[in-house]
Design a protein around this motif. Sequence first.
Motif, PDB file in Angstrom:
ATOM      1  N   ARG A 180       4.534 -26.477 112.471  1.00  0.00           N
ATOM      2  CA  ARG A 180       3.964 -25.486 111.622  1.00  0.00           C
ATOM      3  C   ARG A 180       4.924 -25.643 109.941  1.00  0.00           C
ATOM      4  O   ARG A 180       6.106 -25.963 110.143  1.00  0.00           O
ATOM      5  N   ARG A 181       4.365 -25.201 108.922  1.00  0.00           N
ATOM      6  CA  ARG A 181       4.967 -25.403 107.790  1.00  0.00           C
ATOM      7  C   ARG A 181       5.660 -23.946 107.593  1.00  0.00           C
ATOM      8  O   ARG A 181       5.057 -22.923 107.538  1.00  0.00           O
ATOM      9  N   VAL A 182       6.988 -23.971 107.511  1.00  0.00           N
ATOM     10  CA  VAL A 182       7.732 -22.881 107.298  1.00  0.00           C
ATOM     11  C   VAL A 182       8.718 -23.076 105.930  1.00  0.00           C
ATOM     12  O   VAL A 182       9.290 -23.941 105.986  1.00  0.00           O
ATOM     13  N   GLU A 183       8.389 -22.107 104.802  1.00  0.00           N
ATOM     14  CA  GLU A 183       9.208 -22.345 103.770  1.00  0.00           C
ATOM     15  C   GLU A 183      10.172 -21.046 103.563  1.00  0.00           C
ATOM     16  O   GLU A 183       9.749 -19.939 103.743  1.00  0.00           O
ATOM     17  N   LEU A 184      11.658 -21.211 103.337  1.00  0.00           N
ATOM     18  CA  LEU A 184      12.486 -20.337 103.060  1.00  0.00           C
ATOM     19  C   LEU A 184      12.589 -20.006 101.556  1.00  0.00           C
ATOM     20  O   LEU A 184      12.747 -20.979 100.782  1.00  0.00           O
ATOM     21  N   THR A 185      12.284 -18.710 101.041  1.00  0.00           N
ATOM     22  CA  THR A 185      12.319 -18.593  99.624  1.00  0.00           C
ATOM     23  C   THR A 185      13.065 -17.185  99.552  1.00  0.00           C
ATOM     24  O   THR A 185      13.431 -16.466 100.538  1.00  0.00           O
ATOM     25  N   TYR A 186      13.261 -16.726  98.129  1.00  0.00           N
ATOM     26  CA  TYR A 186      14.136 -15.696  97.922  1.00  0.00           C
ATOM     27  C   TYR A 186      13.536 -14.707  96.689  1.00  0.00           C
ATOM     28  O   TYR A 186      12.695 -15.325  95.933  1.00  0.00           O
ATOM     29  N   LEU A 187      13.993 -13.313  96.804  1.00  0.00           N
ATOM     30  CA  LEU A 187      13.375 -12.603  95.817  1.00  0.00           C
ATOM     31  C   LEU A 187      14.100 -12.668  94.479  1.00  0.00           C
ATOM     32  O   LEU A 187      13.479 -12.648  93.412  1.00  0.00           O
ATOM     33  N   GLU A 188      15.285 -12.865  94.654  1.00  0.00           N
ATOM     34  CA  GLU A 188      16.324 -13.003  93.574  1.00  0.00           C
ATOM     35  C   GLU A 188      17.315 -13.916  94.089  1.00  0.00           C
ATOM     36  O   GLU A 188      17.907 -14.075  94.976  1.00  0.00           O
ATOM     37  N   ILE A 189      18.308 -14.122  93.034  1.00  0.00           N
ATOM     38  CA  ILE A 189      19.451 -14.716  92.956  1.00  0.00           C
ATOM     39  C   ILE A 189      19.658 -15.960  93.537  1.00  0.00           C
ATOM     40  O   ILE A 189      20.128 -17.087  92.813  1.00  0.00           O
ATOM     41  N   SER A 190      19.170 -16.164  94.662  1.00  0.00           N
ATOM     42  CA  SER A 190      19.165 -17.614  95.300  1.00  0.00           C
ATOM     43  C   SER A 190      17.866 -18.431  95.018  1.00  0.00           C
ATOM     44  O   SER A 190      16.931 -17.716  94.467  1.00  0.00           O
ATOM     45  N   SER A 191      17.887 -19.731  95.450  1.00  0.00           N
ATOM     46  CA  SER A 191      16.828 -20.407  95.181  1.00  0.00           C
ATOM     47  C   SER A 191      16.442 -21.436  96.442  1.00  0.00           C
ATOM     48  O   SER A 191      17.198 -21.487  97.203  1.00  0.00           O
ATOM     49  N   PRO A 192      15.005 -21.493  96.611  1.00  0.00           N
ATOM     50  CA  PRO A 192      13.923 -21.534  95.651  1.00  0.00           C
ATOM     51  C   PRO A 192      13.469 -20.046  95.713  1.00  0.00           C
ATOM     52  O   PRO A 192      13.397 -19.190  96.609  1.00  0.00           O
ATOM     53  N   LEU A 193      12.988 -19.611  94.546  1.00  0.00           N
ATOM     54  CA  LEU A 193      12.452 -18.185  94.371  1.00  0.00           C
ATOM     55  C   LEU A 193      11.144 -18.001  95.159  1.00  0.00           C
ATOM     56  O   LEU A 193      10.303 -19.136  94.927  1.00  0.00           O
ATOM     57  N   LEU A 194      10.665 -17.026  95.561  1.00  0.00           N
ATOM     58  CA  LEU A 194       9.321 -16.678  96.057  1.00  0.00           C
ATOM     59  C   LEU A 194       8.408 -17.007  95.078  1.00  0.00           C
ATOM     60  O   LEU A 194       7.193 -17.570  95.268  1.00  0.00           O
ATOM     61  N   ALA A 195       8.641 -16.545  93.760  1.00  0.00           N
ATOM     62  CA  ALA A 195       7.636 -16.712  92.770  1.00  0.00           C
ATOM     63  C   ALA A 195       7.413 -18.339  92.466  1.00  0.00           C
ATOM     64  O   ALA A 195       6.391 -18.787  91.848  1.00  0.00           O
ATOM     65  N   GLU A 196       8.309 -18.968  92.685  1.00  0.00           N
ATOM     66  CA  GLU A 196       8.186 -20.526  92.370  1.00  0.00           C
ATOM     67  C   GLU A 196       7.300 -21.160  93.555  1.00  0.00           C
ATOM     68  O   GLU A 196       6.671 -22.179  93.415  1.00  0.00           O
ATOM     69  N   VAL A 197       7.652 -20.846  94.594  1.00  0.00           N
ATOM     70  CA  VAL A 197       7.074 -21.526  95.995  1.00  0.00           C
ATOM     71  C   VAL A 197       5.568 -21.074  96.177  1.00  0.00           C
ATOM     72  O   VAL A 197       4.714 -21.924  96.406  1.00  0.00           O
ATOM     73  N   LEU A 198       5.237 -19.687  95.975  1.00  0.00           N
ATOM     74  CA  LEU A 198       3.788 -19.409  96.452  1.00  0.00           C
ATOM     75  C   LEU A 198       2.912 -20.456  95.792  1.00  0.00           C
ATOM     76  O   LEU A 198       1.754 -20.357  96.371  1.00  0.00           O
ATOM     77  N   PRO A 199       3.164 -20.383  94.388  1.00  0.00           N
ATOM     78  CA  PRO A 199       1.820 -21.156  93.929  1.00  0.00           C
ATOM     79  C   PRO A 199       1.503 -22.389  94.298  1.00  0.00           C
ATOM     80  O   PRO A 199       0.402 -23.200  93.989  1.00  0.00           O
ATOM     81  N   VAL A 200       2.696 -23.385  94.851  1.00  0.00           N
ATOM     82  CA  VAL A 200       2.730 -24.600  95.284  1.00  0.00           C
ATOM     83  C   VAL A 200       2.245 -25.109  96.662  1.00  0.00           C
ATOM     84  O   VAL A 200       2.057 -25.977  97.105  1.00  0.00           O
ATOM     85  N   VAL A 201       2.129 -23.818  97.418  1.00  0.00           N
ATOM     86  CA  VAL A 201       1.817 -23.976  98.945  1.00  0.00           C
ATOM     87  C   VAL A 201       0.372 -23.970  98.969  1.00  0.00           C
ATOM     88  O   VAL A 201      -0.338 -23.068  98.916  1.00  0.00           O
ATOM     89  N   ARG A 202      -0.264 -25.169  99.407  1.00  0.00           N
ATOM     90  CA  ARG A 202      -1.639 -25.272  99.632  1.00  0.00           C
ATOM     91  C   ARG A 202      -2.206 -24.535 101.031  1.00  0.00           C
ATOM     92  O   ARG A 202      -1.485 -24.535 101.983  1.00  0.00           O
ATOM     93  N   GLY A 203      -3.415 -24.163 101.009  1.00  0.00           N
ATOM     94  CA  GLY A 203      -4.052 -23.419 102.122  1.00  0.00           C
ATOM     95  C   GLY A 203      -3.402 -22.136 102.097  1.00  0.00           C
ATOM     96  O   GLY A 203      -2.830 -21.257 101.206  1.00  0.00           O
ATOM     97  N   PRO A 204      -3.927 -21.442 103.162  1.00  0.00           N
ATOM     98  CA  PRO A 204      -3.520 -19.928 103.511  1.00  0.00           C
ATOM     99  C   PRO A 204      -2.184 -19.793 103.626  1.00  0.00           C
ATOM    100  O   PRO A 204      -1.646 -20.681 104.123  1.00  0.00           O
ATOM    101  N   VAL A 205      -1.652 -18.518 103.306  1.00  0.00           N
ATOM    102  CA  VAL A 205      -0.062 -18.475 103.504  1.00  0.00           C
ATOM    103  C   VAL A 205      -0.076 -16.984 104.046  1.00  0.00           C
ATOM    104  O   VAL A 205      -0.798 -15.918 103.856  1.00  0.00           O
ATOM    105  N   VAL A 206       1.043 -16.736 105.083  1.00  0.00           N
ATOM    106  CA  VAL A 206       1.635 -15.511 105.414  1.00  0.00           C
ATOM    107  C   VAL A 206       3.042 -15.558 104.973  1.00  0.00           C
ATOM    108  O   VAL A 206       3.771 -16.132 105.274  1.00  0.00           O
ATOM    109  N   VAL A 207       3.206 -14.349 104.330  1.00  0.00           N
ATOM    110  CA  VAL A 207       4.644 -13.983 103.921  1.00  0.00           C
ATOM    111  C   VAL A 207       5.215 -13.156 104.691  1.00  0.00           C
ATOM    112  O   VAL A 207       4.876 -11.955 105.001  1.00  0.00           O
TER     113      VAL A 207
END
Length: 264
Positions: free
Chosen positions: A35-62
């Motif tokens: 399964r594809r699992v991505e760790l993201t952050y709302l702020e401070i750390s990286s990668p930011l959620l705002a940066e990762v969401l647009p580049v993940v192809r297909g359906p996404v569950v946050v």
Amino acid sequence: MTPALVLAAHGTRSPAGERTLADLAETVRRARPGRRVELTYLEISSPLLAEVLPVVRGPVVVVPLLLAGGYHAHIDLPEVIAEHRPDAVVAGWLGPHRLLTSALTRKLARAGLRGTDAVLLGAAGSSDPAALADVRAAAHQLAVRLARPVTAAFASAGTPTIEEAMERLRSTPAARIAIASYVLAPGFFHDRLASSGAELVSDPLGADPDVAALIWHRYDEALRRDHTAPAPRPAHREHPAPVPQVAHRDHAAPSTQPLHRRHA
């Protein structure tokens, strides 16, 4: 296509905290290989959620890596998703839940909890009364598991504070005070708990297998809800899309993550 799992953590200035969350993400991956699992952050750390969401192809569950509701669950997260991935399915925050109770119990046992210790559930805190109620529900579940009283106490917003709760317990016959750390990773709030003067402070929940299992439970729960929800009516173009709402969870258990963004 199987939806990707995107973990949305608050963010921290602690390198140890970032390593712990990376370890948790790896534990989540090992629980469901492939399964594809991505760790993201709302702020401070990286990668930011705002940066990762647009580049993940297909359906996404946050899945929010938040132990309770509050500002980040109700405001930050929905705004990011509405702007960058409005088609994403959003799961509920993690707590309270019996799997967190199991992890807390193990952490206390490893720290050396004794049968005569008084126990506090130490959380970050929030100005949201519902988030504080989530933490108190988690304290109740831990009390049932330990067969002794457990008081929820807060390192930031919320009452009683850690200091107030400890002062009350010092007036009781309890020989020691133990704090069950209701935080996911090292950082500002766990440091506050560790410096409180309690005789025992458990480690953060971290990469515990039960935390990973709970994350997948929230993922599955969100997909079931999404598949059974009625189809939305077609929207007129001139009306903006509504901000996504974070799902309510089953009340089997609620960590709080703080409302205050500056401390992590």
